[in-house]
Write a protein that holds these residues in place. Sequence first.
Motif, PDB file in Angstrom:
ATOM      1  N   PRO A  73      45.490  43.833  55.425  1.00 28.07           N
ATOM      2  CA  PRO A  73      46.530  44.354  54.523  1.00 28.07           C
ATOM      3  C   PRO A  73      46.529  43.596  53.201  1.00 28.07           C
ATOM      4  O   PRO A  73      46.197  42.406  53.151  1.00 28.07           O
ATOM      5  CB  PRO A  73      47.835  44.082  55.288  1.00 28.07           C
ATOM      6  N   VAL A  74      46.922  44.293  52.140  1.00 25.88           N
ATOM      7  CA  VAL A  74      47.079  43.644  50.838  1.00 25.88           C
ATOM      8  C   VAL A  74      48.444  44.048  50.276  1.00 25.88           C
ATOM      9  O   VAL A  74      48.883  45.191  50.438  1.00 25.88           O
ATOM     10  CB  VAL A  74      45.935  44.002  49.862  1.00 25.88           C
ATOM     11  N   ILE A  75      49.101  43.095  49.640  1.00 25.72           N
ATOM     12  CA  ILE A  75      50.435  43.307  49.087  1.00 25.72           C
ATOM     13  C   ILE A  75      50.383  43.103  47.575  1.00 25.72           C
ATOM     14  O   ILE A  75      49.763  42.152  47.095  1.00 25.72           O
ATOM     15  CB  ILE A  75      51.449  42.333  49.733  1.00 25.72           C
ATOM     16  N   PHE A  76      51.045  43.990  46.833  1.00 24.84           N
ATOM     17  CA  PHE A  76      51.144  43.844  45.378  1.00 24.84           C
ATOM     18  C   PHE A  76      52.434  43.094  45.048  1.00 24.84           C
ATOM     19  O   PHE A  76      53.472  43.342  45.644  1.00 24.84           O
ATOM     20  CB  PHE A  76      51.134  45.209  44.689  1.00 24.84           C
ATOM     21  N   SER A  77      52.372  42.200  44.076  1.00 23.88           N
ATOM     22  CA  SER A  77      53.473  41.282  43.807  1.00 23.88           C
ATOM     23  C   SER A  77      54.712  41.985  43.256  1.00 23.88           C
ATOM     24  O   SER A  77      54.674  43.148  42.847  1.00 23.88           O
ATOM     25  CB  SER A  77      53.033  40.194  42.829  1.00 23.88           C
ATOM     26  N   ALA A  78      55.817  41.239  43.217  1.00 24.62           N
ATOM     27  CA  ALA A  78      57.107  41.773  42.764  1.00 24.62           C
ATOM     28  C   ALA A  78      57.083  42.208  41.306  1.00 24.62           C
ATOM     29  O   ALA A  78      57.932  42.979  40.869  1.00 24.62           O
ATOM     30  CB  ALA A  78      58.206  40.725  42.977  1.00 24.62           C
ATOM     31  N   HIS A  79      56.095  41.720  40.520  1.00 29.74           N
ATOM     32  CA  HIS A  79      56.066  41.998  39.088  1.00 29.74           C
ATOM     33  C   HIS A  79      55.540  43.389  38.770  1.00 29.74           C
ATOM     34  O   HIS A  79      55.686  43.864  37.642  1.00 29.74           O
ATOM     35  CB  HIS A  79      55.181  40.961  38.374  1.00 29.74           C
ATOM     36  N   GLY A  80      54.909  44.042  39.759  1.00 24.35           N
ATOM     37  CA  GLY A  80      54.341  45.359  39.525  1.00 24.35           C
ATOM     38  C   GLY A  80      52.896  45.278  39.071  1.00 24.35           C
ATOM     39  O   GLY A  80      52.440  44.255  38.556  1.00 24.35           O
ATOM     40  N   VAL A  81      52.161  46.365  39.276  1.00 31.51           N
ATOM     41  CA  VAL A  81      50.739  46.402  38.934  1.00 31.51           C
ATOM     42  C   VAL A  81      50.423  47.675  38.165  1.00 31.51           C
ATOM     43  O   VAL A  81      51.117  48.683  38.294  1.00 31.51           O
ATOM     44  CB  VAL A  81      49.855  46.345  40.202  1.00 31.51           C
ATOM     45  N   PRO A  82      49.350  47.647  37.345  1.00 31.97           N
ATOM     46  CA  PRO A  82      48.900  48.887  36.703  1.00 31.97           C
ATOM     47  C   PRO A  82      48.499  49.922  37.746  1.00 31.97           C
ATOM     48  O   PRO A  82      48.104  49.576  38.864  1.00 31.97           O
ATOM     49  CB  PRO A  82      47.682  48.434  35.882  1.00 31.97           C
ATOM     50  N   LYS A  83      48.565  51.201  37.386  1.00 32.18           N
ATOM     51  CA  LYS A  83      48.244  52.287  38.327  1.00 32.18           C
ATOM     52  C   LYS A  83      46.835  52.174  38.896  1.00 32.18           C
ATOM     53  O   LYS A  83      46.568  52.624  40.011  1.00 32.18           O
ATOM     54  CB  LYS A  83      48.416  53.635  37.636  1.00 32.18           C
ATOM     55  N   GLU A  84      45.948  51.579  38.116  1.00 31.67           N
ATOM     56  CA  GLU A  84      44.554  51.492  38.566  1.00 31.67           C
ATOM     57  C   GLU A  84      44.414  50.648  39.837  1.00 31.67           C
ATOM     58  O   GLU A  84      43.454  50.812  40.595  1.00 31.67           O
ATOM     59  CB  GLU A  84      43.683  50.881  37.454  1.00 31.67           C
ATOM     60  N   VAL A  85      45.379  49.751  40.105  1.00 28.20           N
ATOM     61  CA  VAL A  85      45.268  48.868  41.273  1.00 28.20           C
ATOM     62  C   VAL A  85      45.475  49.641  42.573  1.00 28.20           C
ATOM     63  O   VAL A  85      44.609  49.607  43.459  1.00 28.20           O
ATOM     64  CB  VAL A  85      46.224  47.669  41.142  1.00 28.20           C
ATOM     65  N   PRO A  86      46.607  50.362  42.755  1.00 26.98           N
ATOM     66  CA  PRO A  86      46.705  51.168  43.981  1.00 26.98           C
ATOM     67  C   PRO A  86      45.636  52.257  44.061  1.00 26.98           C
ATOM     68  O   PRO A  86      45.188  52.600  45.166  1.00 26.98           O
ATOM     69  CB  PRO A  86      48.117  51.774  43.913  1.00 26.98           C
ATOM     70  N   GLU A  87      45.202  52.775  42.918  1.00 23.45           N
ATOM     71  CA  GLU A  87      44.132  53.785  42.934  1.00 23.45           C
ATOM     72  C   GLU A  87      42.844  53.192  43.490  1.00 23.45           C
ATOM     73  O   GLU A  87      42.144  53.829  44.287  1.00 23.45           O
ATOM     74  CB  GLU A  87      43.908  54.340  41.525  1.00 23.45           C
ATOM     75  N   GLU A  88      42.537  51.957  43.084  1.00 20.06           N
ATOM     76  CA  GLU A  88      41.341  51.287  43.617  1.00 20.06           C
ATOM     77  C   GLU A  88      41.505  51.010  45.105  1.00 20.06           C
ATOM     78  O   GLU A  88      40.556  51.168  45.893  1.00 20.06           O
ATOM     79  CB  GLU A  88      41.075  49.979  42.861  1.00 20.06           C
ATOM     80  N   ALA A  89      42.703  50.588  45.503  1.00 17.41           N
ATOM     81  CA  ALA A  89      42.956  50.313  46.919  1.00 17.41           C
ATOM     82  C   ALA A  89      42.745  51.573  47.757  1.00 17.41           C
ATOM     83  O   ALA A  89      42.164  51.525  48.848  1.00 17.41           O
ATOM     84  CB  ALA A  89      44.380  49.789  47.106  1.00 17.41           C
ATOM     85  N   GLU A  90      43.191  52.717  47.237  1.00 16.13           N
ATOM     86  CA  GLU A  90      43.016  53.980  47.958  1.00 16.13           C
ATOM     87  C   GLU A  90      41.543  54.378  48.023  1.00 16.13           C
ATOM     88  O   GLU A  90      41.072  54.875  49.055  1.00 16.13           O
ATOM     89  CB  GLU A  90      43.859  55.075  47.306  1.00 16.13           C
ATOM     90  N   ARG A  91      40.799  54.153  46.940  1.00 16.88           N
ATOM     91  CA  ARG A  91      39.352  54.443  46.955  1.00 16.88           C
ATOM     92  C   ARG A  91      38.651  53.633  48.034  1.00 16.88           C
ATOM     93  O   ARG A  91      37.755  54.119  48.710  1.00 16.88           O
ATOM     94  CB  ARG A  91      38.732  54.129  45.588  1.00 16.88           C
ATOM     95  N   ARG A  92      39.096  52.369  48.170  1.00 19.66           N
ATOM     96  CA  ARG A  92      38.470  51.478  49.168  1.00 19.66           C
ATOM     97  C   ARG A  92      39.088  51.643  50.556  1.00 19.66           C
ATOM     98  O   ARG A  92      38.666  50.973  51.501  1.00 19.66           O
ATOM     99  CB  ARG A  92      38.612  50.020  48.721  1.00 19.66           C
ATOM    100  N   GLU A  93      40.079  52.542  50.650  1.00 18.56           N
ATOM    101  CA  GLU A  93      40.787  52.782  51.911  1.00 18.56           C
ATOM    102  C   GLU A  93      41.417  51.507  52.466  1.00 18.56           C
ATOM    103  O   GLU A  93      41.427  51.268  53.672  1.00 18.56           O
ATOM    104  CB  GLU A  93      39.856  53.439  52.943  1.00 18.56           C
ATOM    105  N   LEU A  94      41.956  50.690  51.559  1.00 17.91           N
ATOM    106  CA  LEU A  94      42.685  49.485  51.963  1.00 17.91           C
ATOM    107  C   LEU A  94      44.120  49.870  52.316  1.00 17.91           C
ATOM    108  O   LEU A  94      44.723  50.734  51.684  1.00 17.91           O
ATOM    109  CB  LEU A  94      42.715  48.456  50.828  1.00 17.91           C
TER     110      LEU A  94
END
Length: 319
Positions: A73-94
């Motif tokens: 599992p990977v968690i994104f921090s409380a500060h928020g992330v650019p959209k490209e980060v969850p998009e990359e996670a989905e591409r990698r099926e993380l």
Amino acid sequence: MTNKPLTVFLANPRGFCAGVERAIAIVERALEQYGAPVYVRHEIVHNRFVVESLEAKGAVFVEELKEVPEGVPVIFSAHGVPKEVPEEAERRELFYLDATCPLVSKVHREAERHERTGRQILLIGHAGHPEVIGTMGQVPEGAILLVEDTEAAHTIQVDDPDNLAYITQTTLSVDDTIEIIAVLKRRFPAIHGPKKEDICYATTNRQEAVKEIARRCDALLVVGAPNSSNSQRLVEVARREGCQRAILVQRAADIDWDALAGIERLGITAGASAPEVLVEEVVTACREHFDVTVENVSGVVEDVIFKLPKELTDKVAIA
């Protein structure tokens, strides 16, 4: 030799906010539910004590998603992330969990809405801060212009003065931000702003609590991290209110006791990502150098609670 008397004014509210409590709980619950290691992109909150405590439980902190291996599992921090980060996670099926503070997510949605309606967006915030990077990453490059201070507000050039909106980082100085917004409204009377100010309730409340005690203090200690925006703002607020000896410390070991020589009244507060145990540590250290009387200064009572992601309450398994 008896220690000199010292009155310690404890600001209220101080320390953890609901967004920080939620983010830490997400990491802890993920470790319980999925076992170690759980990866976290960026410091979950800006506090080394918190980060090291979570590392001891099995959290692994990385700066980029490419450092996260498959199958964990990977968690994104409380500060928020650019959209490209969850998009990359989905591409990698993380399997990922988003610990972005809901009040930061609110600003993200504002940015998206303004961009959809064709408005140019002015973001009041600090360059390079993770929250600003995350917010700017919600919309196409160039849709947001950063305004860091009143000087920038006076000089920034826009494409269409009648088609503008502003949003703000959630952890800014309330007073500084009011000044910047006033300049923008004078220059661009048609500018759209949020219905409710973007600076979060916890940032506002902690700054008001510091104002309440700053003028009564010879010195004021802010417990927080150097990279914590809201902690740095508390130092600035105290100085603006007349307490020039306002000092940021990460924990008791960082206190320069020579700088506190001769004081009789000391204010203590903590940034929104600093745990109460560190405040207690500072008060204990003060008792070793002074004959301390603690006065809790009452302030706003906070009762905000943010829900955990459904993945942690519905027992979602990792594929």
